[in-house]
Design a protein around this motif. Structure first.
Motif, PDB file in Angstrom:
ATOM      1  N   LEU A  63     -18.626 -34.268  -1.525  1.00 43.41           N
ATOM      2  CA  LEU A  63     -19.265 -35.941  -1.727  1.00 43.41           C
ATOM      3  C   LEU A  63     -17.943 -36.156  -2.258  1.00 43.41           C
ATOM      4  N   MET A  64     -17.821 -35.863  -3.573  1.00 39.20           N
ATOM      5  CA  MET A  64     -17.246 -36.655  -5.131  1.00 39.20           C
ATOM      6  C   MET A  64     -16.105 -36.348  -4.567  1.00 39.20           C
ATOM      7  N   ILE A  65     -15.998 -35.154  -4.149  1.00 37.05           N
ATOM      8  CA  ILE A  65     -14.468 -34.669  -4.171  1.00 37.05           C
ATOM      9  C   ILE A  65     -13.625 -34.923  -2.862  1.00 37.05           C
ATOM     10  N   ILE A  66     -14.528 -35.894  -1.802  1.00 38.32           N
ATOM     11  CA  ILE A  66     -14.325 -36.090  -0.806  1.00 38.32           C
ATOM     12  C   ILE A  66     -13.233 -37.341  -0.786  1.00 38.32           C
ATOM     13  N   ALA A  67     -14.433 -38.206  -1.507  1.00 39.01           N
ATOM     14  CA  ALA A  67     -14.649 -39.955  -2.077  1.00 39.01           C
ATOM     15  C   ALA A  67     -12.595 -39.584  -2.608  1.00 39.01           C
ATOM     16  N   ALA A  68     -12.875 -38.880  -3.569  1.00 40.43           N
ATOM     17  CA  ALA A  68     -11.510 -39.223  -4.573  1.00 40.43           C
ATOM     18  C   ALA A  68     -10.585 -38.440  -4.264  1.00 40.43           C
ATOM     19  N   ALA A  69     -10.591 -38.078  -2.801  1.00 36.77           N
ATOM     20  CA  ALA A  69      -9.010 -37.828  -2.067  1.00 36.77           C
ATOM     21  C   ALA A  69      -9.263 -39.158  -1.245  1.00 36.77           C
ATOM     22  N   ASN A  73      -5.785 -41.304  -2.034  1.00 38.75           N
ATOM     23  CA  ASN A  73      -4.936 -41.084  -0.771  1.00 38.75           C
ATOM     24  C   ASN A  73      -4.360 -42.515  -0.533  1.00 38.75           C
ATOM     25  N   GLY A  74      -4.778 -42.959  -1.205  1.00 40.53           N
ATOM     26  CA  GLY A  74      -4.932 -45.429  -0.455  1.00 40.53           C
ATOM     27  C   GLY A  74      -5.845 -45.099   0.843  1.00 40.53           C
ATOM     28  N   SER A  75      -6.313 -43.830   1.317  1.00 46.50           N
ATOM     29  CA  SER A  75      -7.398 -44.338   2.468  1.00 46.50           C
ATOM     30  C   SER A  75      -7.783 -45.602   2.009  1.00 46.50           C
ATOM     31  N   ILE A  76      -9.049 -45.514   0.687  1.00 48.99           N
ATOM     32  CA  ILE A  76      -9.502 -46.717   0.286  1.00 48.99           C
ATOM     33  C   ILE A  76      -9.649 -47.974   0.639  1.00 48.99           C
ATOM     34  N   GLN A 400       1.810 -41.532   3.811  1.00 47.02           N
ATOM     35  CA  GLN A 400       0.884 -42.496   4.427  1.00 47.02           C
ATOM     36  C   GLN A 400       0.041 -41.287   4.916  1.00 47.02           C
ATOM     37  N   ASN A 401       0.753 -40.626   5.973  1.00 46.96           N
ATOM     38  CA  ASN A 401       0.334 -39.460   6.882  1.00 46.96           C
ATOM     39  C   ASN A 401      -1.531 -39.469   6.216  1.00 46.96           C
ATOM     40  N   LYS A 402      -1.010 -38.733   4.663  1.00 47.51           N
ATOM     41  CA  LYS A 402      -2.358 -38.087   4.453  1.00 47.51           C
ATOM     42  C   LYS A 402      -3.632 -39.216   4.758  1.00 47.51           C
ATOM     43  N   LYS A 403      -2.984 -40.641   4.029  1.00 51.81           N
ATOM     44  CA  LYS A 403      -3.903 -41.787   3.728  1.00 51.81           C
ATOM     45  C   LYS A 403      -4.721 -41.079   5.861  1.00 51.81           C
ATOM     46  N   CYS A 440      -4.662 -32.685   1.309  1.00 54.46           N
ATOM     47  CA  CYS A 440      -4.671 -33.720   1.483  1.00 54.46           C
ATOM     48  C   CYS A 440      -5.588 -34.138  -0.376  1.00 54.46           C
ATOM     49  N   VAL A 441      -6.208 -33.024  -0.645  1.00 51.61           N
ATOM     50  CA  VAL A 441      -6.181 -32.932  -2.073  1.00 51.61           C
ATOM     51  C   VAL A 441      -5.696 -31.929  -2.351  1.00 51.61           C
TER      52      VAL A 441
END
Length: 596
Positions: A63-69, A73-76, A400-403, A440-441
């Motif tokens: 989950l740490m890696i997922i949050a970092a991704a 990627n600017g999702s957050i 933007q796609n990866k976001k 994405c990561v």
């Protein structure tokens, strides 16, 4: 009580004292605990390292890696964009709305990642919308903590408590099993904190007759030939006469002079440790008669002359536990470390300058470091250490796609875990695989984004639970509690358990608290013949709700390090919130998780 139990209690007490005093970093303390348990024979070798293969630890790492991704990627950042119009409203409307959104996102995204986003953007928003930072930052941290408690994946504490319950033969919790109760607590917390921020923080904020002290940085400088202070006493120099500067120590050859006297004379080659404000720090940095010590002298790199950035040290930084004087420009991708601002702790509410026993300045989570860039590279410079820079991310660098693809993968993880189709561990690993496949990561970014300090903290402390079972300590403590609590109603027992857990969590890590208290709570429930789930959820919530100090939860530590709050602000506002949540939980836990 046999010697095994006494030995275990001694290890727990000593480690707790080290956690509170921050004698060592938390991961080092946890590893020492693990080694102590092995050395004293309380656990076997396989049991000592079992924490590294624990499903909860692997889930947390994923989950740490997922949050970092999501952040990379600017999702957050979409969260911030959605919130921008809210800040145009008055405080009484904007604060609860923002808290609600932060709490909602923190149920599915790392609470720390969401709060750090606001640490970065709020200073600019404060200027744009004429906001008072002290009205928002602490409430946003509280909202993130409350929101993280709403789902099983929202916080590492929930995952750890759930895994301990499973290992002890219980069914554990489903993804949304605590959501209804935690959601009520989130709404209650938003109401209480919003009112407290509007009326209380205005009173507790630093008054005009007590001016806010400027942020102070520590610089380590070598006195070069020709410096006018050579041969002069400390008292006669500008460092002494400047009310904003303090000489902390002098290193002369192999000798360390702590608390230099007024009459001590400086010599060429002396290394001085000075605490001063930002303007003076930058002035000393430009002075040709001083040489900055923390730089890669082996490569004889020239002194950068570009802009200066401030970097926040997060719990997953590779710089943690390093000595500031040992940090080189290679650690900062070519930037030169100039000075460090120390965070504060429970015993030293002012800046904690020097680790006295080592006579060095150690880097800890919550510290900020000033770095200077080279003019030729400042536009393209970035720090590959998981979002430490206190400025905006360049939107042009975001794919933007990866976001949106990262958000879609997160939605798949939540859907798989919440539907019961797969466990959180399986869902998070599948999600991580998708992020890697879709680029994405990267693996390199994944390695850097793992908060290894937390991983080693959990892996090192989880054998404590094993040791408690091996020695019968959990049964021993629960038998004492049974004798004391047998005349009390189950509701009162739950209330006392919640209060004790919450207090302990306020002074040591919330994860450490959960690991120690959960086995005792389960044994106590069995001894009373009551439903263990009601006791487990009590520990789960109470361990998270460490609002009344800035050290129990890492987002509070980061907010505290901004320098806009005093320790007592957390005690008062966080204490009020903790008190009401304690009362509410005492009443509602028996309703949502009956004792029989």
């Amino acid at each position: 009580m046999d010697w095994a139990i006494i030995t275990l209690f001694f290890i727990i007490v000593v480690s707790t004292i080290m956690f509170i005093t921050e004698l060592f970093s938390v991961d080092k303390i946890a590893v020492l605990v693990m080694i102590s348990l092995l050395a004293t024979g309380l656990v076997t070798g396989e049991e000592a390292i079992s924490g590294f293969s624990n499903p909860a630890v692997i889930t947390i790492m994923s989950l740490m890696i997922i949050a970092a991704a999501l952040e990379h990627n600017g999702s957050i950042g979409l969260l911030a964009d959605a919130m921008m119009p809210i800040f145009s409203f008055s405080l009484k409307y904007s604060l609860p709305l923002v808290m609600l959104l932060v709490g909602g996102f923190s149920a599915f995204i790392s609470t720390t990642a969401v709060v750090i986003l606001f640490v970065k953007i709020m200073p600019d928003l404060a200027i744009r919308y004429d906001l008072k930072l002290e009205k928002y930052m602490m409430p946003l941290s509280f909202a993130g903590i409350l929101g993280g408690s709403c789902t099983l994946m929202g916080t590492s504490t929930n995952l750890i408590v759930n895994q301990i319950a499973i290992e002890r033969g219980l069914s554990g919790f489903s993804f949304f099993q605590v959501s209804q109760l935690a959601g009520i607590l989130l709404i209650a917390g938003i109401v209480i904190t919003s009112i407290g921020s509007i009326f209380f923080l205005r009173k507790s904020n630093r008054a005009s007759d007590h001016p806010v002290p400027q942020k102070r940085y520590i610089s380590i400088l070598k006195i070069l030939a020709g410096n006018p202070i050579i041969g002069n006493t400390y008292k006669s120099t500008s460092i002494y006469k400047d009310s904003n500067s303090t000489l902390l120590q002098i290193r002369r050859s192999s000798r360390i002079i702590k608390h230099p006297s007024y009459w001590l004379k400086f010599k060429e080659g002396d290394v001085i440790v000075v605490s001063t404000i930002l303007d003076k720090t930058l002035s000393l940095n430009l002075d040709e008669y001083y040489e900055l010590i923390p730089e890669d002298q082996a490569n004889n790199e020239p002194h950068p002359t570009g802009k200066v950035l401030e970097i926040l040290i997060l719990p997953d930084s590779k710089l943690i536990s390093k000595n500031f004087s040992d940090i080189s420009s290679s650690d900062l991708n070519g930037a030169l470390p100039i000075a460090i601002n120390k965070h504060r702790n429970i015993f030293k509410p002012t800046d904690r300058f020097i680790e006295n026993k080592l006579s060095r300045v150690r880097v800890d989570p919550g510290d900020t470091i000033l770095v200077q860039l080279d003019e030729l590279t400042e536009d393209s410079w970035s720090l590959n250490d998981n979002s430490q820079i206190l400025n905006h991310m360049d939107a042009s660098k975001i794919n933007q796609n990866k976001k949106y693809l990262s958000l879609l993968i997160l939605a798949c993880i939540i859907g798989l875990a919440s539907s019961g189709f797969s466990t959180i561990l399986e869902s998070s690993l599948l999600g991580l695989g998708l992020l890697l496949i879709t680029q994405c990561v990267t693996l390199e970014h994944a390695y850097r984004s793992v908060n290894w300090q937390i991983i080693f903290l959990l892996a090192g402390l989880l054998p404590l639970g094993v040791a408690m079972t091996n020695t019968g300590s959990d049964q021993f403590i629960s038998s004492i509690l049974l004798e004391f609590l047998q005349d009390f109603s189950p509701t009162i027992i739950i209330s006392l358990l919640f209060l004790i857990t919450m207090i302990i969590s306020g002074v040591i890590s919330n994860n450490a608290t959960a690991i120690i208290i959960t086995p005792i709570a389960i044994s106590l429930a069995h001894g009373l013949g009551l439903n263990p789930l009601s006791f487990i959820v009590t520990v789960m919530l109470a361990a998270n709700f460490s609002f009344f100090t800035p050290i129990g939860y890492q987002t509070n530590t980061i907010i505290y390090g901004m320098g806009i709050y005093r320790f007592r602000d957390f005690v008062f506002l966080g204490g009020v919130l903790s008190f009401f949540l304690w009362i509410i939980c005492s009443c509602l836990i028996p309703v949502y998780f009956p004792f029989t």
